[in-house]
Design an enzyme around this catalytic site. Sequence first.
Site, PDB file in Angstrom:
ATOM      1  N   HIS A 178      -3.306  -0.404  -3.034  1.00 37.13           N
ATOM      2  CA  HIS A 178      -4.687   0.101  -2.759  1.00 37.13           C
ATOM      3  C   HIS A 178      -4.232   0.681  -3.782  1.00 37.13           C
ATOM      4  O   HIS A 178      -3.136   1.946  -4.003  1.00 37.13           O
ATOM      5  CB  HIS A 178      -4.182   0.626  -1.740  1.00 37.13           C
ATOM      6  CG  HIS A 178      -4.593  -0.656  -0.251  1.00 37.13           C
ATOM      7  ND1 HIS A 178      -5.254  -0.547   0.553  1.00 37.13           N
ATOM      8  CD2 HIS A 178      -4.903  -1.496  -0.941  1.00 37.13           C
ATOM      9  CE1 HIS A 178      -4.889  -1.230   1.482  1.00 37.13           C
ATOM     10  NE2 HIS A 178      -4.565  -2.151   0.801  1.00 37.13           N
TER      11      HIS A 178
ATOM     12  N   ASP B  99      -4.782  -4.998   5.659  1.00 38.19           N
ATOM     13  CA  ASP B  99      -4.614  -5.708   4.824  1.00 38.19           C
ATOM     14  C   ASP B  99      -3.568  -6.387   4.788  1.00 38.19           C
ATOM     15  O   ASP B  99      -2.795  -6.277   4.628  1.00 38.19           O
ATOM     16  CB  ASP B  99      -5.651  -4.712   3.737  1.00 38.19           C
ATOM     17  CG  ASP B  99      -5.746  -5.447   2.596  1.00 38.19           C
ATOM     18  OD1 ASP B  99      -6.682  -6.765   2.459  1.00 38.19           O
ATOM     19  OD2 ASP B  99      -6.019  -4.813   1.280  1.00 38.19           O
TER      20      ASP B  99
ATOM     21  N   SER C  37       0.786  -1.441  -0.061  1.00 38.64           N
ATOM     22  CA  SER C  37      -0.268   0.232   0.052  1.00 38.64           C
ATOM     23  C   SER C  37       0.608   1.039  -0.181  1.00 38.64           C
ATOM     24  O   SER C  37       1.789   0.865  -0.766  1.00 38.64           O
ATOM     25  CB  SER C  37      -1.328  -0.095   1.510  1.00 38.64           C
ATOM     26  OG  SER C  37      -1.461   1.308   1.393  1.00 38.64           O
TER      27      SER C  37
END
Length: 875
Positions: free
Chosen positions: A57, A149, A30
């Site tokens: 992401h 995540d 990310s």
Amino acid sequence: MSNNRGEREARSTSLEQADVAFPVVGIGASAGGLEALEELFTHTPHPSGMAFVVIQHLDPTREGMMPELLQRKTAMPVAEAEDRMPVLKDHVYVIPPNHDISILNGVLHLLEPSAPRGLRLPVDFFLRSLALDQQERSIGVVLSGMGSDGTLGLRAVKEKGGLVLVQDPRTAKCDSMPASAIEAGLADIVAPVNEIPTKILAWLQHRPLVTKQKEPEPEGDQATLEKAVILLREHSGHDFSRYKRNTLHRRMERRMGIHQIDRIEAYIRYLRENPQELDLLFKELLIGVTRFFRDRANWDCLSDSLPKLLAGRPSHHPLRAWVPGCSTGEEAYSLAMVLKESVDKHLPDAHCPIQVFATDLDKDAIARARAALFPENIATDVPPDRLERFFARTEHGYRIRTEIREMVVFAPQNLLMDPPFTKLDILSCRNLLIYLEPGMQQLLMPIFHYSLNPGGILFLGSSETIGEFTSLFSPIDANARLYRSLESKERLHPPELPATFGKAGSGEEPEPPKAKPAPCLQSLAEAQVLRAYAPPAVLVDDKGDILYISGRTGKYLEPAAGKANWNLFAMAREGMRNKLFAGFQKVLRKEKHITVRQLQPDGMPKGKGVDVEMERLGGHTELQGLIMIVFHDVALPKEVKRQGPLPDQPQVEELKRELDELREDARLTRENMQVTQEQLSSTNEELQSANEELQSTNEELMTSKEEMQSLNEELQTVNAELQVKVDELSQTSSDMKNLLNSTDIATVFLDNDLNVRRFTQCATTIFKLIPRDVGRPITDLSTRLMYPEMETDIRDVLRKLLASEKPVATSDGCYFAVRIMPYRTLDNRTDGVVITFTDITAAKRLEAALRDRHAELEKRVHHTAKDPKGNPDAT
């Protein structure tokens, strides 16, 4: 571009032949992940024999540039993933913006995001599908990123035997994602990004071989495996000999691959030299993989089954549940939420406490479960309405609300060795039995049945069944693995638990109970023959109590008057009772088989009698020690006239009288014996009832002990938190004291009654203050101040809530600026005053000097005005 399009079309036409017999690496990143990805592929050799799928992401509104950026760092082809694109070896695939990506049979599939922007968890989504599709060949990597995540996805990878690698948080630009995976205990390897490719290749060279059919274990390997079990038992106190051999082998080979050890004997030596590896292997074998509402449809079926369980439930009667193998608590909390919803819906007016006991071997997992803090990505598993009702959003994720947390009691427990919880309404044991040998599964089912109340619910995992224990459980919904506990005589006797530290690797499995054969024509015919042609018979115990009657025995036995009594001698007809009792005693003492002949019970036709056979049964059956009594009707011989003189009549009468007395004595003895027997039987029943009550009390005390232990641990946690707060307050108090003293301003704190609450060291030079003066009125203290209206000014400040300030002289010629201000608490409430005393003596003296100098100058000016000629004498 045309070449790339042609290549994609060629691959799309050969989906069936997609080569997936190689590892697939799922990489999640990310914020700050671009630098980590570039470094990762810079150190990845080509060819590597692996495929890479990058999930990051991305902004859904912008076109991704990740393929072009990564292509500069690797010789492998890098492409943006497309729908139904087969995964090829030595290729890199990048998730496109505004899509979720999954893998099935080695083919990538793109899906529209189901969650709104900001709530998507694409890393978890892909890693879960990767674990299901590639099993042991799945490799999960988490790099720099914000949030959590990837944690749930790594959990799925580890459950399937794949490898989990996490970037060292110290080298990550954003360490939230790596730290979340490490805190969850999922990381097999934690390393800087430049070392991760080397670690993966080293593991691939030593990873366990994945085969369809497991070869039989050589005797040497089995002995070595038993040594590992012994080492684990000595180190952790828990016996893994009842675990499936394949599970033990697979998990040990996985650890061997991580440490690059080829031979199991070398790994045993490594275990003995490194106790910390025993801890890691212990956690590896526990396979602490779980999540909220796993198999959602099965939980819905459980919710539908609860109304029947709650129907007719007494008020204030607790609803008890047990979750063995709870891991980090997701299953236990899920069950508590479902129970809370059902109780609120179906028993809204009744106070029905909910108790959920959650146990596990792993104490670290129990500690995390007690914390009740979970990452943000649980939003993919928990429905929004439950997330809103039962969770509180925190800085680090979601925390279970107090109403659910207080329902669940966590405790360490060994399901295979420790006593179970009892009097349960629900027992949820999901995906634990699949790791145990079939023999151990056969032993646990009766234990589960004993733990549940009649009508209680057993909730198993999707790959587990009750097997052949259909006499103990009936299916509620077999597809959802929901079963109802049946009433059974086996419930009266607690099943035997397996002995602690049983012989490892014996290979002997307890013989499963055999199912009773269904009635057949032959057995029915044999029963008819027995009824029609077999002589009447009774089966009695050693006290003469009748246990079984065969045939028509009314000619020989009849119920005695009064309270029902099924004793043989109480029911025997007159004329056969004494000889029957004498023969019975003879059978009990020494003989196994006797026949008492030619008895004449009352009511038999003239010339008819009965022979009674008595046999003590033997053998190793349930009938051992019982006595079979069989009645045979016989014809009595005709009376023969006696030759010779008859005895005298008085003598005959005397003999008859003695015989009647003996018979009466025998009758009284039998009655007394029967009364004593009934009393002993009643006493035995009372003792048995008391024993059951004591056993129940003991179970409740054990439960209370576990609850108290859990509460004690929670109180210790709260106490530690309070101690930290106390230390912080102490430090703050010290800081404030030093701050006030360093300002060299005398300060006195008063409450609303003008009592001294606190003062600084400088204040002791103005008031005669000592530590014991705290709590005394300020007006009672001796002071240097010439300030008689101080009390009036203080009360005016308390009344008007306006600060007051004025200079005040002291008796020794000093001056202080006295400032009186209201004392306001954090909730904006007035609670006394604060008085500060600033020394202005120097300023006052300077002011006086200036005033004198000013007066002198004015005098000179005045004299100068009177002598305008400037006579020097005037000066």
